[in-house]
Design a protein around this motif. Structure first.
Motif, PDB file in Angstrom:
ATOM      1  N   LEU A 112      -0.020   8.608   1.567  1.00 52.72           N
ATOM      2  CA  LEU A 112       0.494   7.651   2.546  1.00 52.72           C
ATOM      3  C   LEU A 112      -0.410   7.608   3.777  1.00 52.72           C
ATOM      4  CD1 LEU A 112       2.741   5.733   3.555  1.00 52.72           C
ATOM      5  CD2 LEU A 112       3.947   7.754   4.418  1.00 52.72           C
ATOM      6  N   GLU A 113      -0.794   8.783   4.256  1.00 54.71           N
ATOM      7  CA  GLU A 113      -1.644   8.832   5.450  1.00 54.71           C
ATOM      8  C   GLU A 113      -3.048   8.312   5.144  1.00 54.71           C
ATOM      9  OE1 GLU A 113       0.137  12.473   8.109  1.00 54.71           O
ATOM     10  OE2 GLU A 113      -1.117  13.022   6.396  1.00 54.71           O
ATOM     11  N   ASN A 114      -3.601   8.673   3.974  1.00 58.07           N
ATOM     12  CA  ASN A 114      -4.965   8.259   3.637  1.00 58.07           C
ATOM     13  C   ASN A 114      -5.088   6.755   3.417  1.00 58.07           C
ATOM     14  OD1 ASN A 114      -5.815  10.897   3.810  1.00 58.07           O
ATOM     15  ND2 ASN A 114      -5.758  11.277   1.596  1.00 58.07           N
ATOM     16  N   GLN A 115      -4.052   6.152   2.842  1.00 56.40           N
ATOM     17  CA  GLN A 115      -4.100   4.716   2.566  1.00 56.40           C
ATOM     18  C   GLN A 115      -4.253   3.900   3.848  1.00 56.40           C
ATOM     19  OE1 GLN A 115      -0.455   4.466   0.413  1.00 56.40           O
ATOM     20  NE2 GLN A 115      -1.397   4.825  -1.592  1.00 56.40           N
ATOM     21  N   PHE A 116      -3.761   4.448   4.965  1.00 51.55           N
ATOM     22  CA  PHE A 116      -3.843   3.714   6.223  1.00 51.55           C
ATOM     23  C   PHE A 116      -4.753   4.393   7.244  1.00 51.55           C
ATOM     24  CE2 PHE A 116       0.166   2.489   4.266  1.00 51.55           C
ATOM     25  CZ  PHE A 116       0.163   1.106   4.423  1.00 51.55           C
ATOM     26  N   GLY A 117      -5.359   5.513   6.843  1.00 53.90           N
ATOM     27  CA  GLY A 117      -6.255   6.215   7.740  1.00 53.90           C
ATOM     28  C   GLY A 117      -5.563   6.737   8.986  1.00 53.90           C
ATOM     29  N   SER A 137       3.612  20.465  -4.441  1.00 57.22           N
ATOM     30  CA  SER A 137       2.325  19.779  -4.609  1.00 57.22           C
ATOM     31  C   SER A 137       2.521  18.269  -4.718  1.00 57.22           C
ATOM     32  CB  SER A 137       1.609  20.310  -5.853  1.00 57.22           C
ATOM     33  OG  SER A 137       2.383  20.083  -7.028  1.00 57.22           O
ATOM     34  N   ALA A 138       3.582  17.832  -5.410  1.00 61.50           N
ATOM     35  CA  ALA A 138       3.838  16.394  -5.539  1.00 61.50           C
ATOM     36  C   ALA A 138       4.212  15.792  -4.191  1.00 61.50           C
ATOM     37  CB  ALA A 138       4.951  16.148  -6.546  1.00 61.50           C
ATOM     38  N   ALA A 139       5.025  16.511  -3.425  1.00 60.14           N
ATOM     39  CA  ALA A 139       5.409  16.012  -2.106  1.00 60.14           C
ATOM     40  C   ALA A 139       4.201  15.958  -1.186  1.00 60.14           C
ATOM     41  CB  ALA A 139       6.492  16.902  -1.506  1.00 60.14           C
ATOM     42  N   SER A 140       3.369  17.014  -1.219  1.00 51.22           N
ATOM     43  CA  SER A 140       2.169  17.046  -0.391  1.00 51.22           C
ATOM     44  C   SER A 140       1.229  15.899  -0.746  1.00 51.22           C
ATOM     45  CB  SER A 140       1.459  18.392  -0.565  1.00 51.22           C
ATOM     46  OG  SER A 140       0.272  18.425   0.184  1.00 51.22           O
ATOM     47  N   SER A 141       1.101  15.629  -2.033  1.00 47.87           N
ATOM     48  CA  SER A 141       0.227  14.540  -2.488  1.00 47.87           C
ATOM     49  C   SER A 141       0.754  13.187  -2.019  1.00 47.87           C
ATOM     50  CB  SER A 141       0.130  14.567  -4.020  1.00 47.87           C
ATOM     51  OG  SER A 141      -0.645  13.470  -4.487  1.00 47.87           O
ATOM     52  N   LYS A 173       0.791  -1.219   0.000  1.00 49.16           N
ATOM     53  CA  LYS A 173       0.000   0.000   0.000  1.00 49.16           C
ATOM     54  C   LYS A 173       0.830   1.278   0.000  1.00 49.16           C
ATOM     55  CE  LYS A 173      -4.115  -1.847   2.329  1.00 49.16           C
ATOM     56  NZ  LYS A 173      -5.037  -1.657   3.469  1.00 49.16           N
ATOM     57  N   TYR A 174       2.133   1.168   0.157  1.00 48.82           N
ATOM     58  CA  TYR A 174       2.963   2.370   0.185  1.00 48.82           C
ATOM     59  C   TYR A 174       4.108   2.214  -0.803  1.00 48.82           C
ATOM     60  CZ  TYR A 174       6.110  -0.488   3.050  1.00 48.82           C
ATOM     61  OH  TYR A 174       6.923  -1.480   3.504  1.00 48.82           O
ATOM     62  N   SER A 175       4.700   3.329  -1.190  1.00 48.32           N
ATOM     63  CA  SER A 175       5.831   3.317  -2.117  1.00 48.32           C
ATOM     64  C   SER A 175       7.063   3.869  -1.415  1.00 48.32           C
ATOM     65  CB  SER A 175       5.522   4.171  -3.351  1.00 48.32           C
ATOM     66  OG  SER A 175       5.441   5.544  -2.988  1.00 48.32           O
ATOM     67  N   LEU A 176       8.228   3.557  -1.975  1.00 48.63           N
ATOM     68  CA  LEU A 176       9.465   4.097  -1.419  1.00 48.63           C
ATOM     69  C   LEU A 176       9.494   5.624  -1.550  1.00 48.63           C
ATOM     70  CD1 LEU A 176      12.091   1.495  -2.677  1.00 48.63           C
ATOM     71  CD2 LEU A 176      11.104   1.695  -0.389  1.00 48.63           C
ATOM     72  N   ARG A 177       8.877   6.147  -2.599  1.00 44.79           N
ATOM     73  CA  ARG A 177       8.837   7.601  -2.770  1.00 44.79           C
ATOM     74  C   ARG A 177       8.047   8.249  -1.642  1.00 44.79           C
ATOM     75  NH1 ARG A 177      12.275  11.174  -4.716  1.00 44.79           N
ATOM     76  NH2 ARG A 177      11.360  12.769  -6.074  1.00 44.79           N
ATOM     77  N   GLN A 178       6.944   7.619  -1.249  1.00 39.84           N
ATOM     78  CA  GLN A 178       6.171   8.152  -0.134  1.00 39.84           C
ATOM     79  C   GLN A 178       6.990   8.159   1.153  1.00 39.84           C
ATOM     80  OE1 GLN A 178       2.850   5.466  -0.352  1.00 39.84           O
ATOM     81  NE2 GLN A 178       1.559   6.934  -1.468  1.00 39.84           N
ATOM     82  N   LEU A 179       7.764   7.097   1.356  1.00 36.27           N
ATOM     83  CA  LEU A 179       8.611   7.045   2.546  1.00 36.27           C
ATOM     84  C   LEU A 179       9.699   8.106   2.485  1.00 36.27           C
ATOM     85  CD1 LEU A 179       9.065   3.205   3.182  1.00 36.27           C
ATOM     86  CD2 LEU A 179       7.398   4.784   4.164  1.00 36.27           C
ATOM     87  N   GLU A 180      10.235   8.355   1.288  1.00 33.16           N
ATOM     88  CA  GLU A 180      11.240   9.418   1.138  1.00 33.16           C
ATOM     89  C   GLU A 180      10.672  10.767   1.562  1.00 33.16           C
ATOM     90  OE1 GLU A 180      14.550   8.844  -2.278  1.00 33.16           O
ATOM     91  OE2 GLU A 180      12.507   9.067  -3.010  1.00 33.16           O
ATOM     92  N   MET A 204      14.568   2.316   3.860  1.00 36.22           N
ATOM     93  CA  MET A 204      15.127   3.100   2.761  1.00 36.22           C
ATOM     94  C   MET A 204      16.607   2.796   2.572  1.00 36.22           C
ATOM     95  SD  MET A 204      12.808   4.790   1.233  1.00 36.22           S
ATOM     96  CE  MET A 204      13.987   5.673   0.215  1.00 36.22           C
ATOM     97  N   GLU A 205      17.328   2.612   3.659  1.00 36.85           N
ATOM     98  CA  GLU A 205      18.755   2.318   3.545  1.00 36.85           C
ATOM     99  C   GLU A 205      18.985   0.925   2.955  1.00 36.85           C
ATOM    100  OE1 GLU A 205      20.311   3.013   7.417  1.00 36.85           O
ATOM    101  OE2 GLU A 205      20.150   5.198   7.251  1.00 36.85           O
ATOM    102  N   GLN A 206      18.154  -0.014   3.303  1.00 39.08           N
ATOM    103  CA  GLN A 206      18.269  -1.342   2.698  1.00 39.08           C
ATOM    104  C   GLN A 206      17.936  -1.278   1.208  1.00 39.08           C
ATOM    105  OE1 GLN A 206      16.742  -4.783   5.032  1.00 39.08           O
ATOM    106  NE2 GLN A 206      16.197  -3.234   6.557  1.00 39.08           N
ATOM    107  N   ALA A 207      16.949  -0.472   0.843  1.00 44.37           N
ATOM    108  CA  ALA A 207      16.598  -0.327  -0.567  1.00 44.37           C
ATOM    109  C   ALA A 207      17.745   0.308  -1.350  1.00 44.37           C
ATOM    110  CB  ALA A 207      15.331   0.513  -0.702  1.00 44.37           C
ATOM    111  N   GLU A 208      18.404   1.298  -0.745  1.00 45.65           N
ATOM    112  CA  GLU A 208      19.547   1.929  -1.411  1.00 45.65           C
ATOM    113  C   GLU A 208      20.694   0.939  -1.580  1.00 45.65           C
ATOM    114  OE1 GLU A 208      20.357   5.235   1.081  1.00 45.65           O
ATOM    115  OE2 GLU A 208      18.595   6.374   0.441  1.00 45.65           O
ATOM    116  N   GLY A 209      20.909   0.114  -0.551  1.00 41.93           N
ATOM    117  CA  GLY A 209      21.947  -0.911  -0.662  1.00 41.93           C
ATOM    118  C   GLY A 209      21.637  -1.911  -1.755  1.00 41.93           C
ATOM    119  N   LEU A 210      20.369  -2.291  -1.874  1.00 41.87           N
ATOM    120  CA  LEU A 210      19.964  -3.216  -2.941  1.00 41.87           C
ATOM    121  C   LEU A 210      20.166  -2.582  -4.307  1.00 41.87           C
ATOM    122  CD1 LEU A 210      18.653  -5.838  -3.917  1.00 41.87           C
ATOM    123  CD2 LEU A 210      16.413  -4.766  -3.544  1.00 41.87           C
ATOM    124  N   GLU A 211      19.840  -1.287  -4.415  1.00 41.98           N
ATOM    125  CA  GLU A 211      20.025  -0.586  -5.694  1.00 41.98           C
ATOM    126  C   GLU A 211      21.493  -0.571  -6.105  1.00 41.98           C
ATOM    127  OE1 GLU A 211      18.943   3.743  -7.754  1.00 41.98           O
ATOM    128  OE2 GLU A 211      18.474   3.340  -5.652  1.00 41.98           O
TER     129      GLU A 211
END
Length: 303
Positions: free
Chosen positions: A41-46, A32-36, A2-9, A74-81
């Motif tokens: 992220l908050e709406n998906q989990f209420g 606007s993109a960051a706010s969205s 339900k969430y993306s790495l971009r949302q976590l960023e 995020m750090e594990q994702a960066e390491g994987l990248e």
């Protein structure tokens, strides 16, 4: 998922900057993109992750509990990248060091790390213990090398190497060459010491237990070199790490003052965020530090 790495960023950047505009700028996004992204992220989990305090977005209790997990992910994702891109898995490091360590030990370790980890970069920040600890806790640094002890539920303190503080004076000081100083001498002295918040100051106060409130403190300075220059000029006596005084003692511009009945032994520590993912680079840095400590003997004669 339900969430993306971009949302976590966006979540992590907003938590760091406490401002959505600055968070968006740090990620090269429009506001606007960051706010969205944060709203989705908050709406998906209420849920709500921030409280608005004036113009600041401050993490609420839920946001604070989620932050270390999101940072680790995020750090594990960066390491994987990096691994998928066949680059060096260790990557870059952000290292914080207290003044004595940063000026006299860390640069040698940094040079070796960059030679052994081809293409890796190390950003070294030098500050006092309290500043380094706060930046480690805030995920702004990968690791801290500190002289003082710190206690926090989110902090791992790993012993590194032994050290001593040494009391010293100018060679023309009336006490130069004395076999030892008594507590009476310590109370009569004019002291030039490190500022509150530094590891050196912390241990100096411990070593002077029962005397410290009565000591005559002439100057409190943030830099070891400034303290050494002031003592050389005859303004008083000082107390610093042995590693910072080797060259001055060899030149004869400063001389040690033995205080055998006071315990000036201490230890350097690694400070790590307990919830932070420990990358290959962090583990490599720890290993190089320990090897340097073993090579040098890890300590100095007692004051």
């Amino acid at each position: 998922m339900k969430y993306s790495l971009r949302q976590l960023e966006v979540f992590l950047a907003t938590a760091f900057h406490e401002n959505l505009t600055r968070a968006a700028e740090s990620l090269a996004m429009s506001q606007s993109a960051a706010s969205s992204a944060l709203r989705d992220l908050e709406n998906q989990f209420g849920i709500q992750l921030f409280d608005r305090v004036g113009k600041r977005l401050q993490l609420n209790e839920l946001g604070q509990s989620i932050r270390p997990r999101a940072q680790a992910l995020m750090e594990q994702a960066e390491g994987l990248e990096l691994a998928l891109g066949r680059q060096h898995a260790s990557g870059n490091l952000k290292v914080g060091a207290t003044l004595s360590i940063g000026n006299y030990l860390a640069v040698e370790i940094m040079a070796r790390y960059m030679r052994e980890q081809n293409g890796a970069r190390v950003k070294l920040e030098v500050a006092n213990t309290s500043s380094i600890v706060q930046r480690v806790l805030n995920f702004e640094l990968d690791i801290g090398l500190i002289e003082g002890e710190a206690h926090h539920p989110e902090l791992d303190m790993l012993p590194w190497r032994e050290d001593n503080l040494v009391v010293f004076c100018a060679p023309d000081h009336p006490w130069a060459g004395r076999p030892w100083l008594t507590d009476t001498d310590l109370l009569e002295a004019q002291w030039i010491i490190r500022e509150p918040g530094s590891g050196t100051r912390q241990h100096f106060e411990w070593a002077m237990h029962g005397l410290f409130p009565q000591l005559q403190i002439m100057l409190e300075l943030q830099h070891t070199e400034a303290i050494k220059r002031a003592v050389e000029a005859g303004l008083g006596i000082g107390c610093l790490s042995a590693i910072t005084l080797v060259e001055a003692f060899e030149r004869g511009s400063l001389v040690p003052l033995p205080v055998p009945h006071r315990d000036f032994r201490r230890r350097f520590y690694f400070a790590l965020q307990r919830n932070k993912f420990r990358s290959t680079g962090i583990e490599h840095w720890l290993r190089l530090c320990r090897e340097q400590g073993q090579k040098s003997g890890g300590g100095h004669p007692r004051n």
